[in-house]
Design a protein around this motif. Structure first.
Motif, PDB file in Angstrom:
ATOM      1  N   ARG A  33     -63.686  24.846 -80.161  1.00 49.39           N
ATOM      2  CA  ARG A  33     -63.653  26.019 -79.272  1.00 49.39           C
ATOM      3  C   ARG A  33     -63.885  27.294 -80.069  1.00 49.39           C
ATOM      4  NH1 ARG A  33     -58.494  24.657 -75.365  1.00 49.39           N
ATOM      5  NH2 ARG A  33     -59.601  23.263 -73.961  1.00 49.39           N
ATOM      6  N   LEU A  34     -63.321  27.359 -81.275  1.00 53.05           N
ATOM      7  CA  LEU A  34     -63.542  28.524 -82.132  1.00 53.05           C
ATOM      8  C   LEU A  34     -65.028  28.704 -82.397  1.00 53.05           C
ATOM      9  CD1 LEU A  34     -62.593  30.766 -84.162  1.00 53.05           C
ATOM     10  CD2 LEU A  34     -62.578  28.963 -85.878  1.00 53.05           C
ATOM     11  N   THR A  35     -65.691  27.627 -82.764  1.00 56.46           N
ATOM     12  CA  THR A  35     -67.121  27.680 -83.054  1.00 56.46           C
ATOM     13  C   THR A  35     -67.911  28.101 -81.821  1.00 56.46           C
ATOM     14  OG1 THR A  35     -66.861  25.951 -84.707  1.00 56.46           O
ATOM     15  CG2 THR A  35     -69.084  26.333 -83.901  1.00 56.46           C
ATOM     16  N   ALA A  36     -67.589  27.521 -80.673  1.00 56.16           N
ATOM     17  CA  ALA A  36     -68.303  27.855 -79.442  1.00 56.16           C
ATOM     18  C   ALA A  36     -68.100  29.318 -79.064  1.00 56.16           C
ATOM     19  CB  ALA A  36     -67.837  26.947 -78.308  1.00 56.16           C
ATOM     20  N   CYS A  74     -63.716  36.909 -74.333  1.00 55.56           N
ATOM     21  CA  CYS A  74     -62.670  37.127 -75.337  1.00 55.56           C
ATOM     22  C   CYS A  74     -61.283  36.789 -74.780  1.00 55.56           C
ATOM     23  CB  CYS A  74     -62.697  38.573 -75.840  1.00 55.56           C
ATOM     24  SG  CYS A  74     -64.058  38.913 -76.968  1.00 55.56           S
ATOM     25  N   LEU A  75     -61.040  37.145 -73.521  1.00 59.16           N
ATOM     26  CA  LEU A  75     -59.757  36.794 -72.888  1.00 59.16           C
ATOM     27  C   LEU A  75     -59.590  35.277 -72.783  1.00 59.16           C
ATOM     28  CD1 LEU A  75     -59.540  39.430 -70.015  1.00 59.16           C
ATOM     29  CD2 LEU A  75     -58.135  39.325 -72.078  1.00 59.16           C
ATOM     30  N   PHE A  80     -57.444  30.011 -74.904  1.00 62.51           N
ATOM     31  CA  PHE A  80     -57.722  28.738 -75.583  1.00 62.51           C
ATOM     32  C   PHE A  80     -56.952  28.626 -76.893  1.00 62.51           C
ATOM     33  CE2 PHE A  80     -62.220  27.911 -73.670  1.00 62.51           C
ATOM     34  CZ  PHE A  80     -61.635  27.414 -72.525  1.00 62.51           C
ATOM     35  N   VAL A  81     -56.918  29.699 -77.653  1.00 65.24           N
ATOM     36  CA  VAL A  81     -56.201  29.680 -78.929  1.00 65.24           C
ATOM     37  C   VAL A  81     -54.714  29.439 -78.685  1.00 65.24           C
ATOM     38  CG1 VAL A  81     -55.494  31.081 -80.915  1.00 65.24           C
ATOM     39  CG2 VAL A  81     -57.867  31.122 -80.151  1.00 65.24           C
ATOM     40  N   PHE A  82     -54.141  30.164 -77.738  1.00 69.75           N
ATOM     41  CA  PHE A  82     -52.719  30.037 -77.450  1.00 69.75           C
ATOM     42  C   PHE A  82     -52.360  28.613 -77.038  1.00 69.75           C
ATOM     43  CE2 PHE A  82     -49.124  30.227 -74.489  1.00 69.75           C
ATOM     44  CZ  PHE A  82     -48.157  30.769 -75.332  1.00 69.75           C
ATOM     45  N   THR A  83     -53.079  28.066 -76.058  1.00 70.20           N
ATOM     46  CA  THR A  83     -52.756  26.708 -75.598  1.00 70.20           C
ATOM     47  C   THR A  83     -53.080  25.663 -76.663  1.00 70.20           C
ATOM     48  OG1 THR A  83     -54.897  26.525 -74.485  1.00 70.20           O
ATOM     49  CG2 THR A  83     -53.010  27.221 -73.149  1.00 70.20           C
TER      50      THR A  83
END
Length: 146
Positions: A33-36, A74-75, A80-83
């Motif tokens: 997800r980070l890469t995407a 960005c939101l 995604f990062v949090f979950t």
């Protein structure tokens, strides 16, 4: 009693292996997800910058919509990062819980990291998101001055 002990050990080993695999998959998901999101935001910023520089050919409302889409992305990225970090943390705890049952007389195999180090990745990613938000804000300011 030996049969029960063997069955318990087998269940613990299977649970441990499954948890290790889930932890790996969760971690892979966070990184993909980070890469995407990095790729998607970079493309939106590049297109927005080109659109602003070619302001005579592209309507300003389309440029602003593109920038707002990037801010929305960005939101979503922050969510995604949090979950993703919560999932990763859950499986890390479960791995540490199952390990003594699966390897009763062995060494610790699971990587032991503090919660701070796990969330340090999140802090770094949130900083990256903040940088993208700042770039979008600058682009939005430039686009509204067209």
């Amino acid at each position: 009693k030996e049969q029960t002990s063997y069955e318990e050990l087998t269940r613990a080993v299977n649970a441990y292996r499954a948890d290790i695999e889930l932890r790996r998959l969760g971690s892979d998901q966070v990184h993909s997800r980070l890469t995407a999101m990095l790729t998607g935001n970079t493309i939106i910023i590049a297109v927005s910058g080109l659109a602003i520089s070619n302001q005579t050919k592209i309507p300003p409302s389309l440029i602003i919509a593109l920038i707002i889409g990037g801010l929305t992305l960005c939101l979503v990225w922050g969510f995604f990062v949090f979950t993703g970090l919560q999932v990763e943390d859950h499986y890390r705890k479960k791995t540490e819980e199952f390990e003594p049952m699966a390897i009763p007389h062995g060494r610790e195999l699971a990587i032991r990291i503090s919660r701070w180090k796990t969330w340090g990745y999140g802090i770094a990613t949130y900083f990256t998101i903040a940088v993208f938000v700042a770039i979008y804000a600058t682009l939005l300011l430039m686009a509204t001055r067209l």
